[in-house]
Write a protein that holds these residues in place. Structure first.
Motif, PDB file in Angstrom:
ATOM      1  N   GLY A 133     136.547  55.533 117.360  1.00 59.62           N
ATOM      2  CA  GLY A 133     136.503  54.428 117.639  1.00 59.62           C
ATOM      3  C   GLY A 133     136.436  54.094 118.800  1.00 59.62           C
ATOM      4  N   ASN A 134     136.403  55.017 119.807  1.00 57.44           N
ATOM      5  CA  ASN A 134     136.296  54.833 121.336  1.00 57.44           C
ATOM      6  C   ASN A 134     135.188  53.481 120.632  1.00 57.44           C
ATOM      7  OD1 ASN A 134     137.840  56.232 121.557  1.00 57.44           O
ATOM      8  ND2 ASN A 134     138.076  55.698 123.899  1.00 57.44           N
ATOM      9  N   TRP A 158     135.556  64.961 118.144  1.00 60.58           N
ATOM     10  CA  TRP A 158     136.521  64.426 119.436  1.00 60.58           C
ATOM     11  C   TRP A 158     136.643  62.720 117.831  1.00 60.58           C
ATOM     12  CZ3 TRP A 158     136.506  66.125 123.404  1.00 60.58           C
ATOM     13  CH2 TRP A 158     135.245  67.432 124.284  1.00 60.58           C
ATOM     14  N   ALA A 159     137.544  63.765 117.191  1.00 60.99           N
ATOM     15  CA  ALA A 159     137.639  62.413 115.484  1.00 60.99           C
ATOM     16  C   ALA A 159     138.521  60.985 116.781  1.00 60.99           C
ATOM     17  CB  ALA A 159     138.465  62.811 114.664  1.00 60.99           C
ATOM     18  N   ALA A 212     132.920  48.279 129.204  1.00 60.61           N
ATOM     19  CA  ALA A 212     131.265  47.292 129.547  1.00 60.61           C
ATOM     20  C   ALA A 212     131.314  47.326 127.822  1.00 60.61           C
ATOM     21  CB  ALA A 212     130.751  48.783 130.705  1.00 60.61           C
ATOM     22  N   ALA A 213     131.188  48.248 127.081  1.00 60.63           N
ATOM     23  CA  ALA A 213     130.853  48.774 126.186  1.00 60.63           C
ATOM     24  C   ALA A 213     130.654  47.115 125.230  1.00 60.63           C
ATOM     25  CB  ALA A 213     131.135  49.889 124.876  1.00 60.63           C
ATOM     26  N   LEU A 214     132.180  46.926 125.109  1.00 61.24           N
ATOM     27  CA  LEU A 214     132.639  45.513 124.205  1.00 61.24           C
ATOM     28  C   LEU A 214     132.321  44.552 125.136  1.00 61.24           C
ATOM     29  CD1 LEU A 214     136.153  46.332 123.636  1.00 61.24           C
ATOM     30  CD2 LEU A 214     134.463  46.321 122.421  1.00 61.24           C
ATOM     31  N   PHE A 222     126.749  54.606 121.807  1.00 63.88           N
ATOM     32  CA  PHE A 222     126.038  55.513 121.454  1.00 63.88           C
ATOM     33  C   PHE A 222     125.918  56.449 120.672  1.00 63.88           C
ATOM     34  CE2 PHE A 222     126.721  55.146 126.772  1.00 63.88           C
ATOM     35  CZ  PHE A 222     125.232  54.893 126.976  1.00 63.88           C
ATOM     36  N   SER A 223     126.250  56.877 120.728  1.00 64.60           N
ATOM     37  CA  SER A 223     126.491  57.813 119.178  1.00 64.60           C
ATOM     38  C   SER A 223     126.113  56.652 118.121  1.00 64.60           C
ATOM     39  CB  SER A 223     128.137  58.440 117.976  1.00 64.60           C
ATOM     40  OG  SER A 223     128.562  57.946 117.706  1.00 64.60           O
TER      41      SER A 223
END
Ligand code: HEM
Length: 425
Positions: free
Chosen positions: A74-75, A69-70, A192-194, A81-82
């Motif tokens: 950047g998401n 999922w290159a 949400a992550a940000l 998570f990764s």
């Protein structure tokens, strides 16, 4: 049923609602099933336990994301998570896990027991008030969510007034852990992550300036003689991971467990009569309806899993929920039986990524069920419950109950008779 059809069904709304018939169908094909096209699924208990320790099966971390999922690497939610402990491999994983474990000690978890009791009692008071007139109350919103979030926030040192707005954010973020999600869900997970990363950056800065006796302060100060302190990004990614892992899962343990009891009045009565059996019930809730149903690995260089060849780059789906229903390991797997001898479900995983919060989740489960049943002698189902429609993190969206006919005060006799017990990981 054909194995490919069974896995496809698992990913459909019907399978997410009730995956168990499809797990049974997969068991008929053996412990490890080659689905073709580079996909392998593991359902056998022993096979899955070994797969979690197989060094050729790697976490779906940054390397996997780049490979598959290159364009999404950047998401923010994918990156978070990764690069967190959950998805990183060695040597990085062992180092970060050691540093986090140094702050997240068994002593710190055991010391939380009185706080877990206090928080549970406070929520039960509220449940009693809300349901005093016989009106249905949503157990998920009022207790199953509220307790784990209060406990993990207490552990981390998140101020009380900030706790309520976490729920939708973490739910949005956790959609990223599902095998399938939409573009809209990915966008919500990123937002949400940000927000969560920014929140924890502020909190970490505060604790760096003025340390307290909490996990954020301890992690900020944690140092490793070889590698220096936990890096800033590592710290923030793993704080968000702890928050997310610390309550989505435990919320589902509480909801799935209560639903099982409400459907089995004899078991409910037995547990109420003997609260010391709560830990055994919790293990059976975990086995029977695991809050985490699956995890995954990939084999960048290929692997052999119980004699089944996984091609280089192949994906391996580890169905924890199916392993917990393996007829080879568990007699009468479809039967709910808290007295099963040697009950050791794989719900917390195994090997290097074995759940860091297992003792805490068990403490919360044991405390919650003991106190809940003691407090409400007439606890009953009160309407239609709904599932969240997710497979990886399996739980209820709503679970209406009636608690009518009980006192609304604190300090019940149940609180005195129930002693939570913490198992070792
Ligand atoms: C009933 C509740 C819970 C369940 C069923 C559960 C399940 C799991 C599973 C299956 C894994 C391993 C995933 C894999 O190998 O791919 C895991 C890892 C993890 N869990 Fe839990 N968990 C629960 C509660 C908690 C709590 C309360 C916390 C934290 C306070 C927590 C923190 C973690 C962390 C940090 C990891 C990653 C460990 C590593 O990668 O080394 N979990 N959990």
């Amino acid at each position: 049923m054909d194995a490919v059809a069974a896995v496809e069904a698992l990913l459909s709304p019907e399978g997410r609602e009730d995956p168990f018939p499809y797990y049974a169908a997969l068991h008929a094909h053996g412990p490890v099933v080659d689905l073709g096209g580079g996909y392998t699924v593991v359902v056998g208990y022993d096979a899955l336990n070994r797969a979690l320790r197989n060094p050729a099966l790697r976490e779906e971390g940054p390397e996997w994301v780049q490979d598959r999922w290159a364009e999404w690497a950047g998401n923010p939610s994918v990156r978070l998570f990764s690069q967190s402990m959950l998805f990183s491999g060695d040597p990085g994983h062992a180092r970060v896990r050691r540093l986090v474990s140094r702050a997240f000690t068994p002593r710190r978890v055991a010391a939380l027991a009185p706080a877990v009791e206090r928080l549970a009692d406070g929520l039960l008071d509220r449940l009693a008030r809300l349901g005093a007139d016989g009106a249905p109350v949503d157990f998920m919103a009022e207790f199953a969510y509220a307790l784990p979030v209060a406990v993990i926030c207490e552990l981390l040192g998140v101020p009380e007034q900030d706790r309520l707005w976490f729920r939708p954010l973490v739910a949005d973020l956790a959609a990223q852990l599902e095998p399938v999600y939409s573009k809209e869900q990915l966008e919500a997970a990123d937002a949400a992550a940000l927000t969560l990363l920014e929140y924890f950056a502020d909190l970490a800065a505060q604790r760096r300036a003025e340390p307290r006796d909490d996990l954020v302060s301890a992690l900020v100060q944690v140092r490793d003689e070889d590698d220096g302190r936990l890096g800033d990004q590592e710290l923030l990614d793993n704080l968000v991971l702890l928050l997310a892992a610390g309550f989505e899962t435990t919320t589902n343990l509480l909801g799935n467990g209560l639903a099982l009891l409400l459907d089995r009045p004899a078991h409910l009565a037995a547990l109420r009569a003997d609260p010391s059996a709560a830990p055994a019930y919790v293990e059976e809730f975990l086995r029977y309806d695991s809050p985490v149903q699956l995890t995954a690995r990939w084999a960048p260089e290929g692997a052999v899993v119980e004699g089944v060849a996984v091609p280089p780059g192949g994906e391996v789906l580890l169905l924890l929920g199916a392993a917990n229903r393996d007829p080879v390991r568990f007699a009468r797997p479809e039967e709910f039986d808290p007295e099963r001898p040697g009950n050791q479900p794989l719900s917390f995983g195994g090997g290097p990524h074995f759940c860091l919060g297992a003792a805490l989740a068990r403490l919360e489960g044991g405390t919650a069920f003991g106190r809940l049943l003691g407090r409400f002698p007439r606890l009953e189902a009160a309407g239609v419950r709904t599932r969240r429609g997710r497979l990886t993190l399996r739980g209820y969206a709503t679970l209406p109950v009636s608690v009518a006919g009980t006192a609304t005060g604190t300090g019940t006799a149940a609180g005195d008779t129930c002693r939570p017990s913490v198992h070792g990981g």
